[in-house]
Design an enzyme around this catalytic site. Structure first.
Site, PDB file in Angstrom:
ATOM      1  N   CYS A 114      40.447  34.261  44.216  1.00 54.03           N
ATOM      2  CA  CYS A 114      39.017  33.987  44.382  1.00 54.03           C
ATOM      3  C   CYS A 114      38.634  32.548  44.054  1.00 54.03           C
ATOM      4  O   CYS A 114      37.536  32.112  44.395  1.00 54.03           O
ATOM      5  CB  CYS A 114      38.208  34.959  43.536  1.00 54.03           C
ATOM      6  SG  CYS A 114      38.519  36.694  43.938  1.00 54.03           S
ATOM      7  N   HIS A 234      31.386  32.212  42.008  1.00 53.89           N
ATOM      8  CA  HIS A 234      32.082  33.210  42.811  1.00 53.89           C
ATOM      9  C   HIS A 234      31.332  34.526  42.706  1.00 53.89           C
ATOM     10  O   HIS A 234      30.977  34.963  41.612  1.00 53.89           O
ATOM     11  CB  HIS A 234      33.522  33.353  42.310  1.00 53.89           C
ATOM     12  CG  HIS A 234      34.205  34.588  42.812  1.00 53.89           C
ATOM     13  ND1 HIS A 234      34.233  34.932  44.146  1.00 53.89           N
ATOM     14  CD2 HIS A 234      34.876  35.571  42.148  1.00 53.89           C
ATOM     15  CE1 HIS A 234      34.895  36.065  44.288  1.00 53.89           C
ATOM     16  NE2 HIS A 234      35.294  36.478  43.101  1.00 53.89           N
ATOM     17  N   ASN A 264      32.185  41.102  47.171  1.00 57.13           N
ATOM     18  CA  ASN A 264      33.146  40.072  46.762  1.00 57.13           C
ATOM     19  C   ASN A 264      34.033  39.744  47.956  1.00 57.13           C
ATOM     20  O   ASN A 264      34.846  40.570  48.383  1.00 57.13           O
ATOM     21  CB  ASN A 264      33.965  40.607  45.590  1.00 57.13           C
ATOM     22  CG  ASN A 264      35.000  39.617  45.073  1.00 57.13           C
ATOM     23  OD1 ASN A 264      35.348  38.644  45.735  1.00 57.13           O
ATOM     24  ND2 ASN A 264      35.516  39.867  43.891  1.00 57.13           N
TER      25      ASN A 264
END
Length: 305
Positions: A114, A234, A264
């Protein structure tokens, strides 16, 4: 570390397919209220397209927004953990799809989970600083639904698909970075066939490392939060972000969130959010981006865009 750069354009691509919390209620023992209260997610996107196709669409969005001559691009870096094949890289295939095979281009993928886009952006910017390249295309593209076990209620509620992009050239604006990592063999967060995650341990790691990362990049560059217009984290979990807002005494409007709509999207989440923010805010802003991911990896950048 700081570099001189110019961010020319940003782009994004979100697939048309949508997975709602009510869709997931039919697959696993969960419900909309439980998902929203623990993650902040209402919907996430599901792609019929490949990781490459999404990367291409996001790239073309950035190119079209700036009416950019794509023949100038001589560096392509794609951050992804979901390439459907081991080789060629998405970046190599993207070069071909953009019609740049007859140009001298360096193209490769980055796997930093990520945090991948932040890593890729620093690599690209440092290569531009070397003087060997004149235009970099950086992309985060993830088809997370390919690596989600839809019988695992702890992970299938979290992830979605999408891509974001950025075109960067050498310039006169400071771009600051701090990236770091540590090896994790304890399998707190890993991907073999599917994403596997120890949720409480990941939460503990995130709420510890993100404030430390933000504070370090500010301290290293003699800046304060007052110098930052917005923070784009993020998009992992709304509860994580809310914990950071509280700990750092941030105002809600200083932190940009879209996890409620997209979930996500791993390495794509930060560039998607940047592109979306810039579509609504045309004036020059100072943005701090910060990410964390499996590996473990974490990092931040401060940029004017």
């Amino acid at each position: 570390m700081s570099y001189k750069s110019k961010i020319v354009s940003t782009g994004k691509y979100l697939p048309e397919g949508v997975i709602t919390n009510f869709d997931l209620e039919k697959l696993v023992d969960t419900n909309d209220e439980w998902i929203v209260s623990r993650t902040g997610i209402n919907t996430r996107r599901k792609a019929l397209e490949s990781v490459l196709d999404m990367a291409y669409n996001a790239s073309m969005d950035a190119i079209k927004k700036a009416e950019y001559d794509k023949d100038k691009i001589d560096l392509i870096i794609v951050a992804t953990i979901t390439n459907e094949i081991k080789s060629p890289s998405i970046a190599n295939l993207l070069q071909e799809k953009l019609g740049l095979n007859d140009k001298q281009v360096m193209a490769f993928d980055v796997n930093a989970a990520c945090t991948g886009f932040v890593y890729a952006l620093e690599v690209a910017t440092s290569l531009l600083q070397s003087g060997k390249f004149k235009s970099a295309l950086i992309v985060g593209s993830e088809k997370m639904t390919n690596i989600v076990d839809f019988t695992d209620r702890n992970t299938c509620i979290l992830f979605g698909d999408g891509a974001g992009s950025m075109i960067v050239e050498p310039g006169d604006r400071d771009l600051f970075f701090y990236n770091d990592s540590k090896g994790d063999s304890t399998k707190i967060l890993e991907v073999d066939k599917y994403v596997k995650m120890n949720g409480p341990r990941v939460y503990q790691f995130a709420v510890d490392i993100i404030p430390k990362t933000i504070n370090k990049i500010l301290r290293d560059n003699n800046l304060t939060l007052d110098d930052i217009d917005v923070i784009i984290p993020h998009q992992a979990n709304k509860r994580i972000v809310e914990s950071i807002i509280k700990e750092m005494n941030l105002s809600d409007d200083k932190v940009i969130l879209n996890i409620d709509r997209y979930g996500n999207t791993s390495a794509a989440s930060i560039p998607i959010t940047i592109a979306e923010y810039k579509e609504e805010n045309k004036d020059l802003k100072t943005i701090l981006i910060v990410g964390f991911g499996g590996g473990f990896t974490w990092g931040a950048a401060i940029l004017k865009i």
